[in-house]
Design an enzyme around this catalytic site. Structure first.
Site, mmCIF file in Angstrom:
data_model
loop_
_atom_site.group_PDB
_atom_site.id
_atom_site.type_symbol
_atom_site.label_atom_id
_atom_site.label_comp_id
_atom_site.label_asym_id
_atom_site.label_seq_id
_atom_site.Cartn_x
_atom_site.Cartn_y
_atom_site.Cartn_z
ATOM 1 N N CYS A 1 0.805 -1.220 0.000
ATOM 2 C CA CYS A 1 0.000 0.000 0.000
ATOM 3 C C CYS A 1 0.846 1.284 0.000
ATOM 4 O O CYS A 1 1.417 1.645 -1.016
ATOM 5 C CB CYS A 1 -0.956 -0.037 1.196
ATOM 6 S SG CYS A 1 -2.448 0.900 0.910
ATOM 7 N N HIS B 1 -3.591 -5.182 1.248
ATOM 8 C CA HIS B 1 -2.979 -4.717 2.482
ATOM 9 C C HIS B 1 -3.103 -5.715 3.631
ATOM 10 O O HIS B 1 -3.729 -6.759 3.514
ATOM 11 C CB HIS B 1 -3.524 -3.341 2.874
ATOM 12 C CG HIS B 1 -4.914 -3.350 3.423
ATOM 13 N ND1 HIS B 1 -5.714 -2.240 3.364
ATOM 14 C CD2 HIS B 1 -5.640 -4.297 4.038
ATOM 15 C CE1 HIS B 1 -6.869 -2.531 3.938
ATOM 16 N NE2 HIS B 1 -6.858 -3.754 4.350
#
Lengths: 247, 439
Positions: free
Chosen positions: A95, A196
């Site tokens: 991310c 994530h």
């Protein structure tokens, strides 16, 4: 006994979505096979690490505010990181860290934060803050010439452009941009992705790819990894792939 | 005129719903807002309005305030059932107002969802706002905590009423600086307790000073980022404390404030914070200490907040955990009990839970104290099983079941004490299943 050394970047800042889970999974899968796993942490104010000393470098995602604080710190190590990438240290970047390793990040207010420029992609946030790519995502990646479905969750406002070598094809979810065909960025020693949090927990193939790559690089010989009891992982994958792909 | 008509219509609707045995929940408020989006400003309220907001502890704290004020003989209107968004609060008001919008009560007290504080109280009376804590919570639904805090901070810039703040949460006590002209800011704090730590044990937020961005220095952490902190650069953290709890004794379930010992039914650190907030409110409104003492002793909220049940002759403690901190304090409770125990973790990923279950990796499952077996259930039973296995718990003693019935069968195979943790949409079905299983 063989060992791997992991550098965990900014554990106190880049830890928004249970990112530490990835390190725990790597450690778990190494130790179950009787390899030694050592984890060093680096954050603002610590002594400068030498990135080339590590087999794996991991960095996760953080809150926008905190991410901008560390961007100025990380840039000090730009050349050192470049050398480590070149020499084959494995980088797992999730991310925010994925974005920071690119050319730049333009936020929703139009402000640009320079990236490390290690990789040639760049990220621009959607001007509409409310529009984010949020949801479960499944991609198909090819690791060691074997196709594998990677399951995760994405939550990002940034849209990443100019990725010449994506991590995988999107089967459901968004990917690098809204409704994109591709997700993440991949080199043999780099996985940078928007999937994530504890990505490796549901994807033991990806975890083992990283472990195998790092052992073979370090010891310069082939490793055949011992099978582990992945009963829960397999049940979980079956349940979620059914749920996400057959809706 | 439209206001009268709206209220009249809603009252009729409420009667119809009642005939069908329905409670109304948020529906009345939803309808009223459709008719008139300014309806909040129409109510006539002549009594103090108290609101509680936080990530965790809203329902318990609000219910305890309502209970104590009622015991003191006051008529209290409150959203005790926990509908805490604008529509839920509006429903409570509509049910309790006259046709002209007048509310006859001595106190109104509400639990309010963090994101709705500025929305509701921009046009509705507010006399006391209690803020307990801010933790990461369902990030895919709520966004980052900081965004939420800044919205409340902005709202407080022009607020002059009582503001009761947890001084041990850096994200909460900063709100006291939003309006330097407000003289009615009251901080509460709890003395270091037995299980406090020198380093942060669980995921938390308060890392940097909100005013000068310097890394905060902690003397100790009670749980998550709640603890004694100070900014080494600008001194942020030093406030005059209005109510201070000390002599914290979890075994005897009591604590002292101003020389008086208060007993409570709960035996965990966050319950003490909740009660201390209630105590601060009671003190501001001059509620008799004897009534507070008695209310604290008797108050219990039997809806899955540290609720104790006897199932198949087995002591079972069920606790809601919507986010990492909620789960971590449940794990603390379990670890602080030395006896051999089993755990059930029920994890759902429905819309109201947040679809993202990554947060379970922020739960501290390391070094569980005398846990014999762990059963998992819910729509993400396997995810939580993997999480627990990776933390080092013996995989042969983890039993995941997607269906609750099989999970309970497995759980009650032994006579160990049971600790049950369930997330938001899992809580009530789990309670119902336990009751059914017991019969």
């Amino acid at each position: 006994m063989e060992s791997l050394k992991i550098l965990y970047l900014y554990p106190d800042i880049l830890e928004l979505y249970g990112d530490y889970g990835n390190i725990q999974v790597l450690k778990y899968r190494l130790e179950k096979r009787n390899f030694i796993c050592t984890i060093d942490r680096y954050s603002i104010g610590d002594d400068a690490p030498n990135f080339q000393d590590y087999d794996i470098v991991f960095a996760g995602g953080g809150a926008d505010n905190e991410q901008s604080i560390l961007a100025t710190d990380l840039i000090k190590y730009k050349e050192n990181i470049k050398l480590a990438v070149k020499s084959g240290t494995f980088f797992l970047l999730i991310c925010g860290a994925y974005q920071l390793f690119g050319k730049y990040y333009k936020d929703s207010n139009g402000n640009t934060t320079p990236g490390l420029e290690i990789f040639p992609y760049y990220t621009a946030s959607n001007p509409d803050k409310k529009k984010r790519c949020i949801g479960n995502i499944v991609i198909e990646a090819t690791l060691n010439e074997k196709k594998t479905k990677v399951i995760g969750f994405e939550n990002h406002g940034g849209q990443t452009f100019d990725v010449f070598s994506p991590f995988g094809n999107v089967l459901c979810g968004n990917g690098n941009k809204f409704g994109d065909k591709y997700e993440g960025f991949f080199l043999d020693n780099v996985i940078a992705t928007y999937l994530h949090g504890p990505l490796l927990s549901k994807n033991p193939d990806v975890a083992d790819y990283i472990i195998k790559y790092c052992l073979e690089r370090k010891y310069n010989r082939e490793f055949k990894l011992q099978d582990l009891n992945d009963e829960f992982e397999n049940l979980c994958r079956k349940q979620l792939l059914d749920k996400f792909l057959n809706k | 005129m439209i206001n009268y008509l709206t209220i009249f219509f809603i009252k009729i609707l409420n009667i119809i719903l009642k005939l069908f045995g329905k409670n109304g929940g948020n529906i009345l408020g939803k309808m009223a807002l459709k008719f008139n989006k300014n309806i909040f400003s129409h109510f006539k309220v002549n009594c103090p309005v108290i609101a509680v907001t936080a990530t965790n502890g809203k329902t318990s704290t609000n219910n305890c305030i309502k209970y104590t004020l009622s015991n003191a003989g006051f008529k209290v209107v409150s959203n005790v059932e926990g509908n805490n968004m604008d529509t839920g609060i509006l429903s409570t008001l509509l049910k309790n107002c006259t046709i002209s919008g007048k509310i006859k009560a001595d106190f109104l007290c509400f639990e309010v969802d963090e994101s709705y504080v500025p929305i509701i109280f921009k046009s509705f009376r507010l006399d006391a706002l209690i803020v307990l804590n801010f933790f990461r919570d369902q990030l895919d639904r709520n966004g980052e905590v900081e965004t939420l805090i800044l919205k409340i901070y902005d709202f407080l810039k022009t607020y002059n009423g009582n503001l009761i703040l947890n001084n041990d949460d850096p994200n909460v006590s900063r709100l006291g600086k939003a309006n330097p002209n407000n003289k009615k800011v009251y901080y509460f704090s709890v003395e270091k307790y037995k299980y406090a730590t020198e380093t942060m044990k669980e995921a938390g937020e308060g890392k940097f000073c909100p005013f000068c961005k310097t890394k905060l220095v902690y003397e100790y952490y009670q749980y998550s980022h709640i603890g004694k902190f100070k900014c080494p650069n600008c001194g942020y953290g030093d406030n005059k404390i209005y109510k201070y709890a000390y002599n914290i004794n979890l075994e005897k379930r009591c604590f002292d404030v101003d020389g008086i010992t208060y007993s409570i039914p709960g035996n965990n650190i966050y319950t003490i914070y909740n009660h201390l907030a209630v105590l601060a409110v009671c003190s501001l409104y001059n509620i008799d200490t004897e009534i507070v003492l008695k209310s604290f002793k008797d108050f219990s909220l039997n809806n899955g907040r540290s609720e104790e049940m006897l199932i198949k002759n087995c002591k079972s403690i069920i606790n809601l955990a919507k986010n990492p901190t909620g789960a971590n304090v449940s794990i603390r409770m379990l670890n602080e009990n030395e006896t051999k125990k089993d755990m059930l973790f029920v994890l759902n990923d429905n819309l109201a839970d947040g679809k993202d279950v990554s947060w379970i990796w922020d739960i501290n499952f390391d070094k569980l104290n005398n846990v014999d077996r762990i059963v998992t259930s819910g729509t993400r039973a396997y995810d939580i099983a993997i999480r627990i296995k990776t933390a080092g718990f013996d995989e042969n003693k983890i039993f995941p079941f997607l269906d609750m019935e099989s999970a309970l069968e497995k759980l009650y195979e032994t006579s160990n004490i049971k600790y049950i943790i369930a997330n938001y949409t899992a809580l009530q079905p789990t309670r119902a299943a336990l009751k059914k299983f017991n019969n």
